[in-house]
Design a protein around this motif. Structure first.
Motif, PDB file in Angstrom:
ATOM      1  N   UNK A  74       0.627  -1.379  -0.091  1.00  0.00           N
ATOM      2  CA  UNK A  74      -0.085  -0.029  -0.020  1.00  0.00           C
ATOM      3  C   UNK A  74       0.938   1.240  -0.117  1.00  0.00           C
ATOM      4  N   UNK A  75       0.280   2.439  -0.358  1.00  0.00           N
ATOM      5  CA  UNK A  75       0.877   3.647  -0.397  1.00  0.00           C
ATOM      6  C   UNK A  75       0.833   4.220   0.943  1.00  0.00           C
ATOM      7  N   UNK A  76       1.838   5.014   1.293  1.00  0.00           N
ATOM      8  CA  UNK A  76       1.432   5.540   2.539  1.00  0.00           C
ATOM      9  C   UNK A  76       1.943   4.788   3.789  1.00  0.00           C
ATOM     10  N   UNK A  77       2.170   5.389   4.957  1.00  0.00           N
ATOM     11  CA  UNK A  77       2.590   4.885   5.982  1.00  0.00           C
ATOM     12  C   UNK A  77       4.391   4.981   6.329  1.00  0.00           C
ATOM     13  N   UNK A  78       4.494   4.787   7.437  1.00  0.00           N
ATOM     14  CA  UNK A  78       6.200   4.734   8.027  1.00  0.00           C
ATOM     15  C   UNK A  78       6.702   3.914   6.826  1.00  0.00           C
ATOM     16  N   UNK A  79       8.019   4.045   6.642  1.00  0.00           N
ATOM     17  CA  UNK A  79       8.842   3.168   5.914  1.00  0.00           C
ATOM     18  C   UNK A  79       8.986   1.744   6.588  1.00  0.00           C
ATOM     19  N   UNK A  80       9.164   1.710   7.832  1.00  0.00           N
ATOM     20  CA  UNK A  80       9.374   0.630   8.760  1.00  0.00           C
ATOM     21  C   UNK A  80       8.108   0.051   9.258  1.00  0.00           C
ATOM     22  N   UNK A  81       6.841   0.182   8.762  1.00  0.00           N
ATOM     23  CA  UNK A  81       5.801  -0.180   8.898  1.00  0.00           C
ATOM     24  C   UNK A  81       5.660  -1.863   9.074  1.00  0.00           C
ATOM     25  N   UNK A  82       5.973  -2.492   7.962  1.00  0.00           N
ATOM     26  CA  UNK A  82       6.147  -3.986   7.741  1.00  0.00           C
ATOM     27  C   UNK A  82       6.774  -4.604   8.756  1.00  0.00           C
ATOM     28  N   UNK A  83       8.281  -4.152   8.933  1.00  0.00           N
ATOM     29  CA  UNK A  83       9.468  -4.407   9.757  1.00  0.00           C
ATOM     30  C   UNK A  83       8.656  -4.439  11.295  1.00  0.00           C
ATOM     31  N   UNK A  84       8.195  -3.297  11.486  1.00  0.00           N
ATOM     32  CA  UNK A  84       7.774  -3.089  12.934  1.00  0.00           C
ATOM     33  C   UNK A  84       6.557  -4.216  13.217  1.00  0.00           C
ATOM     34  N   UNK A  85       5.604  -4.295  12.220  1.00  0.00           N
ATOM     35  CA  UNK A  85       4.569  -5.499  12.605  1.00  0.00           C
ATOM     36  C   UNK A  85       5.083  -6.752  12.678  1.00  0.00           C
ATOM     37  N   UNK A  86       6.264  -7.229  11.837  1.00  0.00           N
ATOM     38  CA  UNK A  86       6.839  -8.540  11.924  1.00  0.00           C
ATOM     39  C   UNK A  86       7.328  -8.776  13.390  1.00  0.00           C
ATOM     40  N   UNK A  87       8.137  -7.722  13.814  1.00  0.00           N
ATOM     41  CA  UNK A  87       8.852  -7.932  15.388  1.00  0.00           C
ATOM     42  C   UNK A  87       7.629  -7.988  16.344  1.00  0.00           C
ATOM     43  N   UNK A  88       6.609  -7.008  15.957  1.00  0.00           N
ATOM     44  CA  UNK A  88       5.560  -7.237  17.185  1.00  0.00           C
ATOM     45  C   UNK A  88       4.970  -8.548  17.464  1.00  0.00           C
ATOM     46  N   UNK A  89       4.699  -9.165  15.965  1.00  0.00           N
ATOM     47  CA  UNK A  89       4.092 -10.520  15.926  1.00  0.00           C
ATOM     48  C   UNK A  89       5.164 -11.516  16.777  1.00  0.00           C
ATOM     49  N   UNK A  90       6.184 -11.671  16.295  1.00  0.00           N
ATOM     50  CA  UNK A  90       7.198 -12.531  17.183  1.00  0.00           C
ATOM     51  C   UNK A  90       7.397 -12.387  18.249  1.00  0.00           C
ATOM     52  N   UNK A  91       7.523 -11.136  18.644  1.00  0.00           N
ATOM     53  CA  UNK A  91       7.713 -10.699  20.413  1.00  0.00           C
ATOM     54  C   UNK A  91       6.241 -11.394  21.266  1.00  0.00           C
ATOM     55  N   UNK A  92       5.052 -10.976  20.323  1.00  0.00           N
ATOM     56  CA  UNK A  92       3.693 -11.426  21.178  1.00  0.00           C
ATOM     57  C   UNK A  92       3.776 -12.975  21.424  1.00  0.00           C
ATOM     58  N   UNK A  93       4.031 -13.770  20.242  1.00  0.00           N
ATOM     59  CA  UNK A  93       4.115 -15.301  20.550  1.00  0.00           C
ATOM     60  C   UNK A  93       5.253 -15.622  21.358  1.00  0.00           C
ATOM     61  N   UNK A  94       6.334 -14.924  21.359  1.00  0.00           N
ATOM     62  CA  UNK A  94       7.183 -15.490  22.283  1.00  0.00           C
ATOM     63  C   UNK A  94       7.075 -15.357  23.778  1.00  0.00           C
ATOM     64  N   UNK A  95       6.198 -14.090  24.022  1.00  0.00           N
ATOM     65  CA  UNK A  95       5.928 -13.832  25.150  1.00  0.00           C
ATOM     66  C   UNK A  95       4.771 -14.637  26.009  1.00  0.00           C
TER      67      UNK A  95
END
Length: 196
Positions: A74-95
């Motif tokens: 998609x157009x728009x959004x912070x450039x690190x949006x996908x990376x930030x989302x990936x890391x949040x998912x991984x962290x949540x499953x680990x926690x």
């Protein structure tokens, strides 16, 4: 019926001696009640199947999860949006699970795309201006359970946050994007691990 306690007094002290030392009906009742509560709770927790106090219903034979990179389509959004989302998912499953996050070939596999990053005018006023602006993010997630294919799915998840029209997106993005991503992560987790 005998008195439960007998008092004896002398000029310097007052003492209490128990006369009835046998098992009372009340003590028997408390013992049986505690035993029944213990057995009842044990049966309740084991009869509900797979359960953990974090709310997950994951099978004990699941040991690993692979979270492939979500892509930004998609157009728009912070450039690190996908990376930030990936890391949040991984962290949540680990926690919140006992799953180990592995780079590939996990018992569970999660991937997808961020499909929308939209700014929408909501709550119109009499002067045809929006009283609120809405930032909405949509994610298309694909989930594969390699141990139980009936749990596989592909689904769209969306969440938003509103902000006043007299403020810009740039002013609100740093505050709103993390809240939206956290809710999307929670929604995906609940669908995959809590089976809600």
């Amino acid at each position: 019926m005998k008195n439960k306690f007998q008092l004896s007094a002398n000029s310097e002290q007052l003492t209490v001696n128990q006369v009835n030392t046998g098992n009372s009906p009340r003590r028997w009742f408390l013992t049986v009640t505690c035993w029944l509560l213990t057995v009842g709770c044990s049966l309740l927790l084991t009869s509900c199947g797979i359960y953990s106090f974090t709310g997950t219903t994951l099978s004990p034979d699941l040991k690993t999860i692979t979270v492939n990179n979500f892509t930004l389509q998609t157009a728009g959004g912070p450039t690190n949006l996908a990376l930030n989302f990936n890391e949040r998912l991984k962290e949540y499953y680990q926690r919140y699970t006992s799953l180990k996050v592995v780079p590939n070939n996990g018992d569970l596999v999660l991937d997808g795309t961020i499909t929308n990053y939209d700014l929408i005018a909501v709550a119109p006023t009499a002067s045809d201006q929006a009283a609120l602006n809405r930032l909405q993010i949509t994610v298309q997630a694909r989930f594969v359970n390699n141990k139980d294919e009936t749990k596989n799915f592909e689904q769209s998840f969306s969440f938003y946050q509103d902000f006043p029209q007299n403020q810009t997106l740039t002013q609100n993005e740093p505050r709103l994007v993390p809240k939206i991503l956290d809710q999307l992560v929670l929604d995906i987790f609940n669908k995959t691990a809590a089976d809600w």
